[in-house]
Enzyme design. Structure first.
Site, PDB file in Angstrom:
ATOM      1  N   CYS A   8      -3.141   3.024 -11.512  1.00 34.35           N
ATOM      2  CA  CYS A   8      -1.950   3.796 -11.885  1.00 34.35           C
ATOM      3  C   CYS A   8      -1.886   3.785 -13.399  1.00 34.35           C
ATOM      4  O   CYS A   8      -2.550   2.977 -14.052  1.00 34.35           O
ATOM      5  CB  CYS A   8      -0.685   3.176 -11.295  1.00 34.35           C
ATOM      6  SG  CYS A   8       0.761   4.245 -11.454  1.00 34.35           S
ATOM      7  N   CYS A  11       3.842   7.302 -14.450  1.00 33.81           N
ATOM      8  CA  CYS A  11       2.577   7.108 -13.735  1.00 33.81           C
ATOM      9  C   CYS A  11       1.547   8.175 -14.051  1.00 33.81           C
ATOM     10  O   CYS A  11       0.444   8.172 -13.484  1.00 33.81           O
ATOM     11  CB  CYS A  11       2.841   7.090 -12.232  1.00 33.81           C
ATOM     12  SG  CYS A  11       4.102   5.902 -11.764  1.00 33.81           S
ATOM     13  N   LYS A  31       4.561   5.509  -0.147  1.00 35.97           N
ATOM     14  CA  LYS A  31       5.215   4.673  -1.158  1.00 35.97           C
ATOM     15  C   LYS A  31       6.546   5.309  -1.527  1.00 35.97           C
ATOM     16  O   LYS A  31       6.592   6.447  -1.978  1.00 35.97           O
ATOM     17  CB  LYS A  31       4.317   4.544  -2.396  1.00 35.97           C
ATOM     18  CG  LYS A  31       4.982   3.764  -3.522  1.00 35.97           C
ATOM     19  CD  LYS A  31       4.061   3.536  -4.694  1.00 35.97           C
ATOM     20  CE  LYS A  31       4.790   2.842  -5.826  1.00 35.97           C
ATOM     21  NZ  LYS A  31       3.935   2.610  -6.986  1.00 35.97           N
ATOM     22  N   ARG A  79       8.840  -4.398 -12.298  1.00 42.26           N
ATOM     23  CA  ARG A  79       8.773  -3.629 -13.546  1.00 42.26           C
ATOM     24  C   ARG A  79       8.968  -4.534 -14.757  1.00 42.26           C
ATOM     25  O   ARG A  79       8.473  -4.234 -15.833  1.00 42.26           O
ATOM     26  CB  ARG A  79       9.761  -2.467 -13.500  1.00 42.26           C
ATOM     27  CG  ARG A  79       9.275  -1.446 -12.476  1.00 42.26           C
ATOM     28  CD  ARG A  79      10.130  -0.221 -12.372  1.00 42.26           C
ATOM     29  NE  ARG A  79       9.690   0.589 -11.233  1.00 42.26           N
ATOM     30  CZ  ARG A  79      10.378   1.586 -10.717  1.00 42.26           C
ATOM     31  NH1 ARG A  79      11.535   1.925 -11.248  1.00 42.26           N
ATOM     32  NH2 ARG A  79       9.907   2.259  -9.687  1.00 42.26           N
ATOM     33  N   ARG A  94      11.176   7.763 -10.829  1.00 39.15           N
ATOM     34  CA  ARG A  94       9.935   8.128 -10.156  1.00 39.15           C
ATOM     35  C   ARG A  94      10.171   8.982  -8.910  1.00 39.15           C
ATOM     36  O   ARG A  94       9.327   9.096  -8.044  1.00 39.15           O
ATOM     37  CB  ARG A  94       9.163   6.867  -9.760  1.00 39.15           C
ATOM     38  CG  ARG A  94       8.926   5.862 -10.885  1.00 39.15           C
ATOM     39  CD  ARG A  94       7.582   5.178 -10.728  1.00 39.15           C
ATOM     40  NE  ARG A  94       7.472   3.920 -11.451  1.00 39.15           N
ATOM     41  CZ  ARG A  94       7.315   3.803 -12.773  1.00 39.15           C
ATOM     42  NH1 ARG A  94       7.303   4.887 -13.542  1.00 39.15           N
ATOM     43  NH2 ARG A  94       7.185   2.611 -13.327  1.00 39.15           N
ATOM     44  N   GLU A 121       2.067  12.345   4.496  1.00 37.58           N
ATOM     45  CA  GLU A 121       1.390  11.731   3.345  1.00 37.58           C
ATOM     46  C   GLU A 121       0.165  10.931   3.808  1.00 37.58           C
ATOM     47  O   GLU A 121      -0.905  11.000   3.204  1.00 37.58           O
ATOM     48  CB  GLU A 121       2.341  10.784   2.592  1.00 37.58           C
ATOM     49  CG  GLU A 121       3.419  11.473   1.778  1.00 37.58           C
ATOM     50  CD  GLU A 121       2.892  12.050   0.460  1.00 37.58           C
ATOM     51  OE1 GLU A 121       1.722  11.790   0.116  1.00 37.58           O
ATOM     52  OE2 GLU A 121       3.657  12.776  -0.206  1.00 37.58           O
ATOM     53  N   LYS A 123       4.933   0.950   1.693  1.00 41.55           N
ATOM     54  CA  LYS A 123       5.532   0.154   0.633  1.00 41.55           C
ATOM     55  C   LYS A 123       6.885   0.714   0.248  1.00 41.55           C
ATOM     56  O   LYS A 123       6.972   1.920   0.048  1.00 41.55           O
ATOM     57  CB  LYS A 123       4.584   0.181  -0.570  1.00 41.55           C
ATOM     58  CG  LYS A 123       5.138  -0.478  -1.802  1.00 41.55           C
ATOM     59  CD  LYS A 123       4.205  -0.296  -2.960  1.00 41.55           C
ATOM     60  CE  LYS A 123       4.900  -0.844  -4.187  1.00 41.55           C
ATOM     61  NZ  LYS A 123       4.296  -0.451  -5.398  1.00 41.55           N
ATOM     62  N   SER A 151       8.150  -6.907  -4.877  1.00 37.23           N
ATOM     63  CA  SER A 151       8.796  -7.900  -5.731  1.00 37.23           C
ATOM     64  C   SER A 151      10.238  -8.192  -5.332  1.00 37.23           C
ATOM     65  O   SER A 151      10.656  -9.345  -5.292  1.00 37.23           O
ATOM     66  CB  SER A 151       8.721  -7.443  -7.188  1.00 37.23           C
ATOM     67  OG  SER A 151       9.303  -6.157  -7.337  1.00 37.23           O
ATOM     68  N   TYR A 173       3.549 -11.853  -2.835  1.00 40.14           N
ATOM     69  CA  TYR A 173       3.510 -12.809  -3.944  1.00 40.14           C
ATOM     70  C   TYR A 173       3.545 -14.246  -3.428  1.00 40.14           C
ATOM     71  O   TYR A 173       3.309 -15.178  -4.185  1.00 40.14           O
ATOM     72  CB  TYR A 173       4.679 -12.537  -4.898  1.00 40.14           C
ATOM     73  CG  TYR A 173       4.610 -11.125  -5.460  1.00 40.14           C
ATOM     74  CD1 TYR A 173       3.799 -10.836  -6.550  1.00 40.14           C
ATOM     75  CD2 TYR A 173       5.296 -10.071  -4.853  1.00 40.14           C
ATOM     76  CE1 TYR A 173       3.689  -9.537  -7.036  1.00 40.14           C
ATOM     77  CE2 TYR A 173       5.195  -8.769  -5.329  1.00 40.14           C
ATOM     78  CZ  TYR A 173       4.389  -8.512  -6.418  1.00 40.14           C
ATOM     79  OH  TYR A 173       4.267  -7.229  -6.882  1.00 40.14           O
TER      80      TYR A 173
HETATM   81  C1  PBG Z   1       2.989   1.228  -9.807  1.00 38.92           C
HETATM   82  C2  PBG Z   1       3.364   0.116  -8.910  1.00 38.92           C
HETATM   83  C3  PBG Z   1       4.650  -0.394  -8.704  1.00 38.92           C
HETATM   84  C4  PBG Z   1       4.516  -1.451  -7.804  1.00 38.92           C
HETATM   85  C5  PBG Z   1       3.168  -1.559  -7.493  1.00 38.92           C
HETATM   86  N1  PBG Z   1       2.474  -0.570  -8.180  1.00 38.92           N
HETATM   87  C6  PBG Z   1       5.936  -0.096  -9.324  1.00 38.92           C
HETATM   88  C7  PBG Z   1       6.497   1.240  -9.380  1.00 38.92           C
HETATM   89  O1  PBG Z   1       6.108   2.154  -8.635  1.00 38.92           O
HETATM   90  O2  PBG Z   1       7.362   1.400 -10.239  1.00 38.92           O
HETATM   91  C8  PBG Z   1       5.645  -2.288  -7.295  1.00 38.92           C
HETATM   92  C9  PBG Z   1       5.284  -3.560  -6.641  1.00 38.92           C
HETATM   93  C10 PBG Z   1       6.401  -4.505  -6.449  1.00 38.92           C
HETATM   94  O3  PBG Z   1       7.589  -4.201  -6.634  1.00 38.92           O
HETATM   95  O4  PBG Z   1       6.073  -5.634  -6.064  1.00 38.92           O
HETATM   96  N2  PBG Z   1       1.845   0.939 -10.551  1.00 38.92           N
END
Ligand code: PBG
Length: 346
Positions: free
Chosen positions: A135, A145, A214, A224, A236, A252, A267, A293, A332
């Site tokens: 990304c 992105c 996603k 972030r 986004r 998708e 996700k 996260s 994590y």
């Molecule tokens: C984008 C990306 C994101 C996450 C993984 N890849 C963040 C976003 O789309 O802003 C989020 C992962 C997480 O929250 O653990 N490169």
């Protein structure tokens, strides 16, 4: 008439005369519960996300994610080695570059943080599966992105000009030795663009793990901070999916499979179990769930307050992801979980 209905009918009559279904019979002993568990969670199914930053001997804790740090490549190798020893087969790399620019050029530089880390990891831990996030948001000065341009008087993320850069990024990761590339940008057509570029570069054997469904989720907040990738303006929602939609998620996923995805991802995970279930049941493809996260940090925060039992909640949550259809889980908490699952390993 099926047996269960028949039994249920008879039970409403004379209870003493007919056998009654008693669910508790197979729950009495711990060993019985183990034998009849329909869903199993194993360390083999876990992927640990790691954040790599420039420098040496650097370990910067991420305030919003207790237990997670941004690591220089040497430190990253150590954590990856511990994870592998605990039974976690794979890591997923995110990079925090030295400098950012409008086109995210460090994302596809052969000397970028991720590319260097991949080379070191594959040298030191050749058996570890190294997955790289593809990304631009961590690498662009605006935090988006893709390439930003003008449209109808406003700023937008340009789809097709972004595809070239994503494909270049994926090829540079594979050149460095990545085992799987994982595009997370949600541009249309990126899987096809990446597949074509990988094949042309001689990487026909490198699988694509597509972040297929996603969602534009508030659960990414802590990440972030960790990846320093919050957008400087806007959000986004023009490319990530809208939370109310599930039919769209299936479209998708269908598109990404048609374009050549080998593994598809849903996700976030916890709030999207129905999406996970439908993706797995409709396509039967290798399916990943990303426990993001926010899912991690909310459990950590509640546990720190003594409000939740951390281990019990994490195990229950990850088991639910497996039950819903996840083949692999990105979390994590992968190392702790692997240790809980296989206490006799180092
Ligand atoms: C984008 C990306 C994101 C996450 C993984 N890849 C963040 C976003 O789309 O802003 C989020 C992962 C997480 O929250 O653990 N490169």
């Amino acid at each position: 008439m099926c047996v269960i209905t028949q039994n249920a009918r008879m039970q409403t009559g004379n209870m003493a005369l007919f056998p009654i279904y008693r669910g508790r019979r197979l729950r009495e002993l711990p060993a019985l519960r183990r034998m009849f568990a329909e869903t199993r969670l194993s360390a083999d199914q876990l992927v640990l996300p790691l954040f790599v930053r420039p420098g040496r001997k650097e370990r910067r804790p991420v305030a919003s994610m207790p237990g997670v740090s941004q690591l220089s490549a040497d430190e990253l190798v150590r954590d990856a080695a511990d994870a592998f020893a605990a039974g976690v087969p794979a890591v997923l790399l995110f990079g925090i570059p030295e400098k950012k620019d409008a086109r995210g050029s460090e994302a596809y530089s052969a000397r970028g943080v991720v590319q260097e880390a991949v080379r070191l990891l594959k040298k030191e831990l050749p058996d570890l599966v190294v997955i790289t996030d593809v990304c631009l948001c961590e690498y662009t000065s605006h935090g988006h992105c893709g390439v930003v341009g003008k449209h109808r008087g406003g700023r937008v993320i340009l789809n097709d000009p972004t595809l070239k850069l994503l494909a270049q990024t994926a090829v540079s990761h594979a050149d460095a030795g990545a085992d799987i590339v994982a595009p997370s940008d949600m541009m249309d057509g990126r899987v096809a663009a990446i597949r074509t570029a990988l094949d042309r570069a001689g990487h026909q054997q490198i699988p694509i793990l597509s972040y297929a469904a996603k969602y534009a989720s508030a659960f990414y907040g802590p990440f972030r901070q960790a990846a320093e990738s919050a957008p400087k303006f806007g959000d986004r929602r023009t490319h990530q999916m809208a939370p109310p939609n599930v039919e769209e998620a299936l479209r998708e996923v269908a598109m990404d499979i048609a374009e050549g995805a080998d593994i598809v991802m849903v996700k976030p995970a916890l709030a999207y179990l129905d999406v996970l279930y439908r993706v797995k049941s409709e396509f039967g493809y290798p399916t990943a769930a990303y426990s993001v996260s926010g899912e991690y940090s909310m459990i950590k925060a509640a546990a720190a307050n003594g409000w939740l039992d951390e281990k019990a909640v994490i195990m229950e949550m990850l088991t639910a992801l497996r039950r819903a259809g996840a083949d692999i889980i990105i979390t994590y908490a992968a190392v702790e979980v692997a240790r809980w699952l296989t206490p006799c390993r180092t």
